[in-house]
Motif scaffolding. Structure first.
Motif, PDB file in Angstrom:
ATOM      1  N   PRO A   2     -12.830  47.704  94.177  1.00  0.00           N
ATOM      2  CA  PRO A   2     -12.311  48.004  92.853  1.00  0.00           C
ATOM      3  C   PRO A   2     -10.886  48.870  93.230  1.00  0.00           C
ATOM      4  N   ALA A   3     -10.772  50.031  94.004  1.00  0.00           N
ATOM      5  CA  ALA A   3      -9.706  50.635  94.080  1.00  0.00           C
ATOM      6  C   ALA A   3      -8.431  49.952  94.160  1.00  0.00           C
ATOM      7  N   MET A   4      -8.523  48.626  95.106  1.00  0.00           N
ATOM      8  CA  MET A   4      -7.231  47.942  95.241  1.00  0.00           C
ATOM      9  C   MET A   4      -7.043  47.249  94.111  1.00  0.00           C
ATOM     10  N   GLU A   5      -7.918  46.802  93.593  1.00  0.00           N
ATOM     11  CA  GLU A   5      -7.956  45.811  92.243  1.00  0.00           C
ATOM     12  C   GLU A   5      -7.156  46.862  91.250  1.00  0.00           C
ATOM     13  N   ASP A   6      -7.364  48.134  91.273  1.00  0.00           N
ATOM     14  CA  ASP A   6      -7.109  49.019  90.189  1.00  0.00           C
ATOM     15  C   ASP A   6      -5.506  49.037  90.292  1.00  0.00           C
ATOM     16  N   GLN A   7      -5.092  49.287  91.478  1.00  0.00           N
ATOM     17  CA  GLN A   7      -3.846  49.436  92.036  1.00  0.00           C
ATOM     18  C   GLN A   7      -2.944  48.303  91.637  1.00  0.00           C
ATOM     19  N   VAL A   8      -3.266  47.029  92.080  1.00  0.00           N
ATOM     20  CA  VAL A   8      -2.686  46.008  91.584  1.00  0.00           C
ATOM     21  C   VAL A   8      -2.637  45.510  90.149  1.00  0.00           C
ATOM     22  N   ARG A   9      -3.734  46.035  89.543  1.00  0.00           N
ATOM     23  CA  ARG A   9      -3.752  45.808  87.964  1.00  0.00           C
ATOM     24  C   ARG A   9      -2.558  46.595  87.512  1.00  0.00           C
ATOM     25  N   ALA A  10      -2.646  47.903  87.756  1.00  0.00           N
ATOM     26  CA  ALA A  10      -1.602  48.959  87.316  1.00  0.00           C
ATOM     27  C   ALA A  10      -0.140  48.428  87.550  1.00  0.00           C
ATOM     28  N   ALA A  11       0.045  48.035  88.676  1.00  0.00           N
ATOM     29  CA  ALA A  11       1.431  47.441  89.083  1.00  0.00           C
ATOM     30  C   ALA A  11       1.858  46.141  88.231  1.00  0.00           C
ATOM     31  N   TYR A  48       1.634  51.194  99.717  1.00  0.00           N
ATOM     32  CA  TYR A  48       0.669  51.019 100.914  1.00  0.00           C
ATOM     33  C   TYR A  48       1.647  51.095 102.316  1.00  0.00           C
ATOM     34  N   GLY A  49       3.022  50.903 102.137  1.00  0.00           N
ATOM     35  CA  GLY A  49       3.746  51.053 103.532  1.00  0.00           C
ATOM     36  C   GLY A  49       3.734  49.826 104.253  1.00  0.00           C
ATOM     37  N   VAL A  50       3.497  48.833 103.787  1.00  0.00           N
ATOM     38  CA  VAL A  50       3.487  47.315 104.581  1.00  0.00           C
ATOM     39  C   VAL A  50       4.217  46.341 104.233  1.00  0.00           C
ATOM     40  N   ARG A  51       4.590  45.633 104.910  1.00  0.00           N
ATOM     41  CA  ARG A  51       5.312  44.038 104.555  1.00  0.00           C
ATOM     42  C   ARG A  51       4.587  43.412 103.981  1.00  0.00           C
ATOM     43  N   LEU A  52       4.834  42.945 102.816  1.00  0.00           N
ATOM     44  CA  LEU A  52       4.239  41.916 101.873  1.00  0.00           C
ATOM     45  C   LEU A  52       5.097  40.821 101.671  1.00  0.00           C
ATOM     46  N   PRO A  53       4.937  39.652 102.036  1.00  0.00           N
ATOM     47  CA  PRO A  53       5.976  38.610 101.887  1.00  0.00           C
ATOM     48  C   PRO A  53       5.649  38.058 100.329  1.00  0.00           C
ATOM     49  N   ASN A  54       7.092  37.581  99.919  1.00  0.00           N
ATOM     50  CA  ASN A  54       6.988  37.290  98.404  1.00  0.00           C
ATOM     51  C   ASN A  54       5.849  35.997  98.152  1.00  0.00           C
ATOM     52  N   ARG A  55       5.825  35.016  99.112  1.00  0.00           N
ATOM     53  CA  ARG A  55       4.855  33.937  99.130  1.00  0.00           C
ATOM     54  C   ARG A  55       3.586  34.480  98.867  1.00  0.00           C
ATOM     55  N   LEU A  56       2.964  35.616  99.243  1.00  0.00           N
ATOM     56  CA  LEU A  56       1.807  35.960  99.201  1.00  0.00           C
ATOM     57  C   LEU A  56       1.366  36.145  97.675  1.00  0.00           C
ATOM     58  N   PHE A  57       2.221  36.494  96.946  1.00  0.00           N
ATOM     59  CA  PHE A  57       1.942  36.407  95.392  1.00  0.00           C
ATOM     60  C   PHE A  57       1.610  35.174  94.837  1.00  0.00           C
ATOM     61  N   PHE A  58       2.347  34.188  95.368  1.00  0.00           N
ATOM     62  CA  PHE A  58       2.202  32.800  94.818  1.00  0.00           C
ATOM     63  C   PHE A  58       0.847  31.863  95.330  1.00  0.00           C
ATOM     64  N   ASP A  59       0.406  32.637  96.907  1.00  0.00           N
ATOM     65  CA  ASP A  59      -0.778  31.871  97.313  1.00  0.00           C
ATOM     66  C   ASP A  59      -1.869  32.710  96.675  1.00  0.00           C
ATOM     67  N   HIS A  60      -1.632  33.773  96.189  1.00  0.00           N
ATOM     68  CA  HIS A  60      -2.778  34.923  95.567  1.00  0.00           C
ATOM     69  C   HIS A  60      -2.416  35.214  94.097  1.00  0.00           C
ATOM     70  N   PRO A  61      -2.326  34.405  93.196  1.00  0.00           N
ATOM     71  CA  PRO A  61      -1.723  34.545  91.915  1.00  0.00           C
ATOM     72  C   PRO A  61      -2.512  35.299  90.920  1.00  0.00           C
ATOM     73  N   ALA A  67      -5.522  41.541  95.522  1.00  0.00           N
ATOM     74  CA  ALA A  67      -5.956  42.580  95.880  1.00  0.00           C
ATOM     75  C   ALA A  67      -6.744  42.461  97.334  1.00  0.00           C
ATOM     76  N   VAL A  68      -7.246  41.367  97.133  1.00  0.00           N
ATOM     77  CA  VAL A  68      -7.963  41.016  98.633  1.00  0.00           C
ATOM     78  C   VAL A  68      -6.999  40.968  99.704  1.00  0.00           C
ATOM     79  N   ALA A  75      -4.970  46.854 106.058  1.00  0.00           N
ATOM     80  CA  ALA A  75      -5.582  47.342 107.054  1.00  0.00           C
ATOM     81  C   ALA A  75      -5.320  46.828 108.296  1.00  0.00           C
ATOM     82  N   THR A  76      -4.532  45.769 108.572  1.00  0.00           N
ATOM     83  CA  THR A  76      -4.286  45.194 109.860  1.00  0.00           C
ATOM     84  C   THR A  76      -2.986  45.598 110.209  1.00  0.00           C
ATOM     85  N   SER A  77      -1.901  45.662 109.337  1.00  0.00           N
ATOM     86  CA  SER A  77      -0.564  45.687 109.847  1.00  0.00           C
ATOM     87  C   SER A  77      -0.014  47.170 109.942  1.00  0.00           C
TER      88      SER A  77
END
Length: 80
Positions: A2-11, A48-61, A67-68, A75-77
């Protein structure tokens, strides 16, 4: 996660300027577009200080899916 979902939702709320969507609503249906998706990712990258590719957003809309994906990457980067 839920914490990550809250952060994504806030954004999303900050970028879209409203909270009239649920965690399973696709970003485009909530009123987003590619520029706003990039703005959401920029906020999450800074937080979060990590690279997030733009495509990530469209693969996980949705808040829940994105959030997942962000949690997995954070956790891994190495930090930027």
């Amino acid at each position: 996660m839920p914490a990550m979902e809250d952060q994504v939702r806030a954004a999303w709320v900050e970028v879209l300027g409203h909270d009239d969507f649920d965690d399973d609503t696709p970003f485009l249906e909530a009123g987003g577009h590619s520029l706003k998706a990039t703005q959401v990712l920029m906020r999450l990258r800074r937080r979060y200080g990590v690279r997030l590719p733009n495509r990530l957003f469209f693969d996980h809309p949705t808040v829940r899916e994105l959030a997942v994906a962000v949690e997995r990457i954070a956790a891994t980067s190495p930090r930027l």
